[in-house]
Design an enzyme around this catalytic site. Sequence first.
Site, PDB file in Angstrom:
ATOM      1  N   GLU A  70     -15.001 -13.850  -5.450  1.00 18.39           N
ATOM      2  CA  GLU A  70     -14.465 -12.582  -4.941  1.00 18.39           C
ATOM      3  C   GLU A  70     -13.106 -12.906  -4.318  1.00 18.39           C
ATOM      4  O   GLU A  70     -12.898 -12.768  -3.119  1.00 18.39           O
ATOM      5  CB  GLU A  70     -15.379 -11.912  -3.912  1.00 18.39           C
ATOM      6  CG  GLU A  70     -14.923 -10.481  -3.626  1.00 18.39           C
ATOM      7  CD  GLU A  70     -15.730  -9.755  -2.563  1.00 18.39           C
ATOM      8  OE1 GLU A  70     -15.079  -9.127  -1.693  1.00 18.39           O
ATOM      9  OE2 GLU A  70     -16.963  -9.813  -2.599  1.00 18.39           O
ATOM     10  N   HIS A  92     -16.769  -3.885  -6.040  1.00 24.23           N
ATOM     11  CA  HIS A  92     -16.058  -4.295  -4.824  1.00 24.23           C
ATOM     12  C   HIS A  92     -15.765  -3.067  -3.964  1.00 24.23           C
ATOM     13  O   HIS A  92     -15.557  -1.971  -4.470  1.00 24.23           O
ATOM     14  CB  HIS A  92     -14.751  -4.996  -5.199  1.00 24.23           C
ATOM     15  CG  HIS A  92     -14.004  -5.540  -4.036  1.00 24.23           C
ATOM     16  ND1 HIS A  92     -13.039  -4.803  -3.363  1.00 24.23           N
ATOM     17  CD2 HIS A  92     -14.083  -6.727  -3.396  1.00 24.23           C
ATOM     18  CE1 HIS A  92     -12.554  -5.535  -2.372  1.00 24.23           C
ATOM     19  NE2 HIS A  92     -13.176  -6.700  -2.365  1.00 24.23           N
ATOM     20  N   ASP A  96     -13.629 -14.272  -0.406  1.00 26.52           N
ATOM     21  CA  ASP A  96     -12.917 -13.001  -0.217  1.00 26.52           C
ATOM     22  C   ASP A  96     -11.471 -13.236   0.225  1.00 26.52           C
ATOM     23  O   ASP A  96     -10.912 -12.483   1.016  1.00 26.52           O
ATOM     24  CB  ASP A  96     -13.644 -12.100   0.784  1.00 26.52           C
ATOM     25  CG  ASP A  96     -13.300 -10.622   0.612  1.00 26.52           C
ATOM     26  OD1 ASP A  96     -12.476 -10.293  -0.257  1.00 26.52           O
ATOM     27  OD2 ASP A  96     -13.857  -9.798   1.352  1.00 26.52           O
ATOM     28  N   PHE A 145      -5.105  -1.315   4.881  1.00 30.04           N
ATOM     29  CA  PHE A 145      -6.166  -1.999   5.623  1.00 30.04           C
ATOM     30  C   PHE A 145      -5.956  -3.495   5.731  1.00 30.04           C
ATOM     31  O   PHE A 145      -6.698  -4.164   6.437  1.00 30.04           O
ATOM     32  CB  PHE A 145      -7.545  -1.714   5.020  1.00 30.04           C
ATOM     33  CG  PHE A 145      -7.699  -2.033   3.564  1.00 30.04           C
ATOM     34  CD1 PHE A 145      -7.524  -1.044   2.613  1.00 30.04           C
ATOM     35  CD2 PHE A 145      -8.028  -3.302   3.144  1.00 30.04           C
ATOM     36  CE1 PHE A 145      -7.675  -1.323   1.269  1.00 30.04           C
ATOM     37  CE2 PHE A 145      -8.195  -3.597   1.800  1.00 30.04           C
ATOM     38  CZ  PHE A 145      -8.009  -2.588   0.862  1.00 30.04           C
ATOM     39  N   HIS A 148      -8.916 -12.533  -4.631  1.00 25.53           N
ATOM     40  CA  HIS A 148      -8.067 -11.453  -5.108  1.00 25.53           C
ATOM     41  C   HIS A 148      -6.627 -11.872  -5.338  1.00 25.53           C
ATOM     42  O   HIS A 148      -6.088 -12.733  -4.642  1.00 25.53           O
ATOM     43  CB  HIS A 148      -8.114 -10.307  -4.107  1.00 25.53           C
ATOM     44  CG  HIS A 148      -9.511  -9.913  -3.731  1.00 25.53           C
ATOM     45  ND1 HIS A 148     -10.349  -9.254  -4.599  1.00 25.53           N
ATOM     46  CD2 HIS A 148     -10.242 -10.139  -2.607  1.00 25.53           C
ATOM     47  CE1 HIS A 148     -11.532  -9.067  -4.009  1.00 25.53           C
ATOM     48  NE2 HIS A 148     -11.486  -9.599  -2.815  1.00 25.53           N
TER      49      HIS A 148
END
Length: 334
Positions: free
Chosen positions: A13, A170, A291, A28, A15
């Site tokens: 996960e 996600h 993440d 965010f 990015h």
Amino acid sequence: MENTDMKGKIVFEEHMAIKETLGNTKAFAGDSGKWEEFERQILDMDEERLELMDKNGIEFAILSNNAPGVQGILDTDEAINVARKANDAMAEAVNKHPKRYGAFAALPMQDPDAASEELTRCVKEMGFYGAMVNGFTQKDVENSAIYYDIPEYRSFWSTVSALDVPFYLHPRMQIEQRAPIYDGHPWLKSAPWGFAVETSIHALRMCGSGMFDDYPKLKIFIGHLGEHIPYDLWRIDARMTFSRRAYRGKRPLGEYFLDNFLLTTSGNFSDPAFRCCLEVVGIDRMFFSADYPFENMEDACEWFDATSVISEEERTIIGRTNAIDYFNLDFLDK
């Protein structure tokens, strides 16, 4: 200081962004005052990311496009073009570093047929390992939210099932017009709470829609130790005895979750939550992830390498061998 604990970890996960998808993330990701650092990290797929992976014992990462990404593009043709551009950028990074990177496809879910075509291209032509989609999709108008349990997406799920690849669901932040419950408390809408709410509801809609009866081989990944669902799964099934109105599944909801969903540790580095997940779903359905760069790679790895919830053998299973077996990454052991 280099982390010298478990080596050879695999994460997925993780990015990246292209300039067309970068801006919407700032809502965010930039509140911390470190936007310049974040922007540099999420655009980079070379030296800095690889150095961090090396320092933290991560051998291989499957990349994916940032949230909300393509899902926040209202125009369908633009969404198709941006998804293709993001996927081509990831393919370039994979070709440059084939033993360090894989990729999940970004998909234009505004059009189920176009999403099927792009997933097929990515898997068959470029060797992608599946797809990562950032929650619901907006289309045509700002105040829209399309969820993928509805009948219009059965042809897409047929493609996913036929390709035999996973779909990573996600989180994304609910749009303001559809979220009055957060009025006056915008902090609730994103990672502290709203991300899990959005993703867990979407996942439960899938469980209750009948789609897993139609396509029982489908596998859906969710992160953050299951977006609260493992903690509540017993109660969900218990209370479904009294609340089955419009429920279209042929089996109890919990059975679909345990059969069709796989979980990662991304962004939730809590021993009690980890212990609960393992007890509910079992070690074979648990995978390590970080993440990055929404979470600090060091934080993820320091926690996972030290947690006493699991044995050293189990650490290797969750941190490496489950991913090798599931994604057929045998080349990493050669």
